[in-house]
Design a protein around this motif. Structure first.
Motif, mmCIF file in Angstrom:
data_model
loop_
_atom_site.group_PDB
_atom_site.id
_atom_site.type_symbol
_atom_site.label_atom_id
_atom_site.label_comp_id
_atom_site.label_asym_id
_atom_site.label_seq_id
_atom_site.Cartn_x
_atom_site.Cartn_y
_atom_site.Cartn_z
ATOM 1 N N VAL A 88 9.806 -28.759 19.697
ATOM 2 C CA VAL A 88 9.241 -28.048 20.843
ATOM 3 C C VAL A 88 9.620 -28.714 22.160
ATOM 4 O O VAL A 88 9.923 -28.038 23.155
ATOM 5 N N LEU A 89 9.635 -30.048 22.184
ATOM 6 C CA LEU A 89 9.875 -30.761 23.433
ATOM 7 C C LEU A 89 11.336 -31.168 23.646
ATOM 8 O O LEU A 89 11.671 -31.698 24.710
ATOM 9 N N ALA A 90 12.190 -30.908 22.670
ATOM 10 C CA ALA A 90 13.602 -31.270 22.818
ATOM 11 C C ALA A 90 14.263 -30.622 24.034
ATOM 12 O O ALA A 90 15.021 -31.296 24.753
ATOM 13 N N PRO A 91 14.020 -29.328 24.319
ATOM 14 C CA PRO A 91 14.679 -28.745 25.498
ATOM 15 C C PRO A 91 14.331 -29.461 26.800
ATOM 16 O O PRO A 91 15.209 -29.665 27.648
ATOM 17 N N MET A 92 13.067 -29.864 26.954
ATOM 18 C CA MET A 92 12.649 -30.495 28.205
ATOM 19 C C MET A 92 13.045 -31.979 28.249
ATOM 20 O O MET A 92 13.808 -32.400 29.122
ATOM 21 N N TYR A 93 12.530 -32.767 27.314
ATOM 22 C CA TYR A 93 12.827 -34.196 27.326
ATOM 23 C C TYR A 93 14.298 -34.466 27.005
ATOM 24 O O TYR A 93 14.983 -35.221 27.703
ATOM 25 N N ARG A 151 29.771 -38.879 34.587
ATOM 26 C CA ARG A 151 30.776 -38.109 35.317
ATOM 27 C C ARG A 151 31.076 -38.714 36.688
ATOM 28 O O ARG A 151 32.205 -38.643 37.169
ATOM 29 N N THR A 152 30.073 -39.285 37.325
ATOM 30 C CA THR A 152 30.253 -39.815 38.678
ATOM 31 C C THR A 152 30.541 -41.301 38.699
ATOM 32 O O THR A 152 30.900 -41.847 39.745
ATOM 33 N N GLY A 153 30.364 -41.976 37.560
ATOM 34 C CA GLY A 153 30.566 -43.424 37.536
ATOM 35 C C GLY A 153 29.384 -44.197 38.070
ATOM 36 O O GLY A 153 29.494 -45.382 38.380
ATOM 37 N N GLY A 154 28.227 -43.531 38.169
ATOM 38 C CA GLY A 154 27.034 -44.198 38.697
ATOM 39 C C GLY A 154 26.430 -45.223 37.764
ATOM 40 O O GLY A 154 25.682 -46.102 38.198
ATOM 41 N N GLY A 155 26.725 -45.123 36.460
ATOM 42 C CA GLY A 155 26.265 -46.119 35.502
ATOM 43 C C GLY A 155 24.753 -46.188 35.352
ATOM 44 O O GLY A 155 24.015 -45.264 35.683
ATOM 45 N N TRP A 156 24.293 -47.363 34.889
ATOM 46 C CA TRP A 156 22.874 -47.532 34.597
ATOM 47 C C TRP A 156 21.974 -47.512 35.833
ATOM 48 O O TRP A 156 20.844 -47.026 35.750
ATOM 49 N N PRO A 157 22.412 -47.992 37.003
ATOM 50 C CA PRO A 157 21.543 -47.825 38.181
ATOM 51 C C PRO A 157 21.206 -46.363 38.435
ATOM 52 O O PRO A 157 20.058 -46.015 38.729
ATOM 53 N N MET A 158 22.184 -45.491 38.301
ATOM 54 C CA MET A 158 21.957 -44.068 38.508
ATOM 55 C C MET A 158 21.047 -43.498 37.423
ATOM 56 O O MET A 158 20.154 -42.685 37.700
ATOM 57 N N ILE A 159 21.258 -43.920 36.184
ATOM 58 C CA ILE A 159 20.424 -43.436 35.085
ATOM 59 C C ILE A 159 18.960 -43.805 35.320
ATOM 60 O O ILE A 159 18.054 -42.979 35.157
ATOM 61 N N VAL A 160 18.712 -45.050 35.696
ATOM 62 C CA VAL A 160 17.330 -45.501 35.912
ATOM 63 C C VAL A 160 16.671 -44.748 37.064
ATOM 64 O O VAL A 160 15.520 -44.309 36.971
ATOM 65 N N LEU A 161 17.392 -44.575 38.161
ATOM 66 C CA LEU A 161 16.827 -43.869 39.316
ATOM 67 C C LEU A 161 16.556 -42.400 38.998
ATOM 68 O O LEU A 161 15.500 -41.854 39.365
ATOM 69 N N LEU A 162 17.485 -41.749 38.320
ATOM 70 C CA LEU A 162 17.267 -40.358 37.941
ATOM 71 C C LEU A 162 16.160 -40.239 36.896
ATOM 72 O O LEU A 162 15.424 -39.250 36.875
ATOM 73 N N ALA A 163 16.038 -41.237 36.029
ATOM 74 C CA ALA A 163 14.943 -41.240 35.052
ATOM 75 C C ALA A 163 13.592 -41.303 35.759
ATOM 76 O O ALA A 163 12.635 -40.625 35.374
ATOM 77 N N ALA A 164 13.520 -42.133 36.808
ATOM 78 C CA ALA A 164 12.287 -42.190 37.587
ATOM 79 C C ALA A 164 12.013 -40.847 38.259
ATOM 80 O O ALA A 164 10.864 -40.374 38.302
ATOM 81 N N VAL A 183 10.820 -43.615 32.148
ATOM 82 C CA VAL A 183 12.061 -44.350 32.416
ATOM 83 C C VAL A 183 12.520 -45.089 31.162
ATOM 84 O O VAL A 183 13.685 -44.985 30.745
ATOM 85 N N ALA A 184 11.600 -45.863 30.559
ATOM 86 C CA ALA A 184 11.975 -46.730 29.443
ATOM 87 C C ALA A 184 12.214 -45.969 28.152
ATOM 88 O O ALA A 184 13.224 -46.212 27.456
ATOM 89 N N LEU A 185 11.287 -45.053 27.811
ATOM 90 C CA LEU A 185 11.334 -44.417 26.492
ATOM 91 C C LEU A 185 11.993 -43.049 26.484
ATOM 92 O O LEU A 185 12.786 -42.745 25.594
ATOM 93 N N THR A 186 11.663 -42.207 27.460
ATOM 94 C CA THR A 186 12.205 -40.845 27.422
ATOM 95 C C THR A 186 13.700 -40.813 27.715
ATOM 96 O O THR A 186 14.437 -40.055 27.083
ATOM 97 N N ILE A 187 14.152 -41.616 28.667
ATOM 98 C CA ILE A 187 15.539 -41.513 29.123
ATOM 99 C C ILE A 187 16.396 -42.720 28.720
ATOM 100 O O ILE A 187 17.393 -42.571 28.006
#
Length: 335
Positions: free
Chosen positions: A44-49, A62-75, A129-133
Motif C-alpha cells: 500500500v505504501l510503496a507508491p508513496m515511500y 542524474r545531477t551528480g549531487g551525491g549523498w548531500p543532495m539525497i539527505v537534503l531532499l530526504a529532509a 531521512v535515515a530509514l525511509t530514504i
C-alpha cells in the motif's frame, strides 16, 4: 534491451527493490506493524515511500549531487509527508487511537505558535531521512556494481510512471481519513511547511554538491566506527523525550552529521562506509522494535514474533549487501 545493453528486467530490478524496501524500512523496520500486516503495508505504501526514494535517488545520480543532495531532499520529503500529506506534524491527535497514545510525550514539547511538537519534528523527520530514504538507497546500491551504482536507473517514461505512482500514493494517504481523523492543517501551517520544503530543495540543487574536492590526506576510519556511532545516536535519540531530549538529540545529530561529512572527505571512504551508516540505522530500528509496541494492539507472542522477523530481515538484507561488496573487492579495501 537498453541503450547500455542491459535487459530491462535487470535495469528495473533495483527500482522495484527500492520501491519495496523504502516502505518496509519506514514503517516496519522499527516494529510499527505486526508481521501479518507487513506485506500489505509495504504494498500500500510503496507508491508513496518507495516512489519518493526512487525519485530522490534518480535526481541525485542524474545531477551528480551525491549523498548531500539525497539527505537534503530526504529532509524535504519528510516535511512534505508529515506536514502536507498525512499532516502528522500538526495533528495533536494523530496517534490518539494507537498504542503510542499513552507513551507519547509529544505534548510536552509542543510549540503553540507553530502548532508542532519539537520532539515529533526531530523524530518524524529524522526517521524519514535515515530509514525511509537514505538506508534503503544505500542498501540497494550496495548490491550493484560500482559502475551501475552511480548510473540512473530510469529513462523518461519510467520517471513519469514513478512520479505518477508517488502522487497517487500520496493522494491516497491524504484521502484516508483514518489517519488524519478529519484534521486539516491551517493555511499558515501548510504555507510554512511548503516554504521549508522549497528551501531544502533549493539548497539541495546548489552546484556546490556537484564539485568533488580532492580527498584529505587523512585516512577514513574503518566502517565499523560510523556504524557504531549511527547506531548509538539512533537509539539515544529514539529514547529521549522532553525539551532536554530534543536539545540533546539536535546536538547529537548535528555532531554526527559533521563527523560523517569530515570522514567522507578522507581517502578510502567508500560504499562500505555508506552501507555501515545504513546498517547502524537499520540495526538501531530493529533493536527499537523490541522496546516499542506496534500501532495496533497485538499479543505479546505476536509482537515478539514480528520483532524477530524484523531482525531476521535486517540481517539478511545487510548480510547480502556486505557479500556483494566483498565480491566487488570493496569490503577488504575499507578494513
Amino acid at each position: 534491451m537498453t541503450s547500455h545493453g542491459e535487459p530491462m528486467w535487470r535495469r528495473l530490478l533495483p527500482v522495484v527493490a527500492l520501491l519495496l524496501l523504502a516502505p518496509w524500512a519506514a514503517e516496519c523496520s522499527w516494529g510499527g506493524f505486526a508481521g501479518a500486516d507487513m506485506l500489505l503495508v509495504v504494498i500500500v505504501l510503496a507508491p508513496m515511500y518507495g516512489g519518493a526514494a526512487v525519485l530522490i535517488r534518480e535526481a541525485a545520480r542524474r545531477t551528480g549531487g551525491g549523498w548531500p543532495m539525497i539527505v537534503l531532499l530526504a529532509a524535504g520529503f519528510g516535511v512534505v509527508q508529515a506536514g502536507l500529506v498525512d499532516q502528522s506534524l500538526f495533528n495533536p491527535d494523530y496517534l490518539a487511537d494507537t498504542e503510542f497514545a499513552e507513551l507519547s510525550a509529544a505534548d510536552r514539547t509542543r510549540i503553540p505558535v507553530l502548532g508542532v511538537s519539537a520532539q515529533e519534528v526531530v523524530g518524524f523527520l529524522g526517521n524519514h531521512v535515515a530509514l525511509t530514504i537514505c538506508a534503503p538507497i544505500a542498501v540497494v546500491e550496495s548490491y550493484l556494481s560500482p559502475t551501475r551504482r552511480l548510473r540512473p536507473w530510469l529513462r523518461t517514461p519510467g520517471l513519469i510512471t514513478v512520479t505518477l505512482l508517488y502522487l497517487l500514493g500520496s493522494l491516497a494517504v491524504f484521502a484516508d481519513d483514518s489517519g488524519r481523523k478529519g484534521f486539516l492543517a491551517s493555511p499558515g501551517q501548510l504555507a510554512g511547511a511548503a516554504a521549508v520544503v522549497l528551501t531544502l530543495v533549493v539548497v539541495a540543487a546548489l552546484p556546490r554538491w556537484r564539485r568533488r574536492p580532492a580527498p584529505a590526506s587523512a585516512t577514513a576510519p574503518r566502517p565499523r566506527r560510523p556504524a557504531v556511532l549511527v547506531l548509538v545516536v539512533y537509539l539515544g535519540v529514539s529514547m529521549l523525550s522532553g525539551w532536554v531530549g530534543v536539545v540533546v538529540a539536535v546536538v547529537a545529530i548535528a555532531a554526527l552529521t559533521a563527523l560523517l561529512i569530515r570522514w567522507s572527505g578522507r581517502t578510502g571512504w567508500g560504499q562500505a562506509h555508506v552501507l555501515a551508516c545504513a546498517a547502524g540505522a537499520l540495526v538501531g530500528a530493529a533493536t527499537l522494535a523490541y522496546l516499542v509496541p506496534p500501532y495496533a494492539p497485538a499479543s505479546p507472542t505476536e509482537a515478539l514474533a514480528s520483532d524477530v522477523v524484523v531482525s531476521l530481515l535486517a540481517v539478511v538484507l545487510l548480510t547480502g549487501a556486505y557479500a556483494r561488496l566483498r565480491r566487488f573487492g570493496e569490503l577488504g579495501a575499507a578494513r
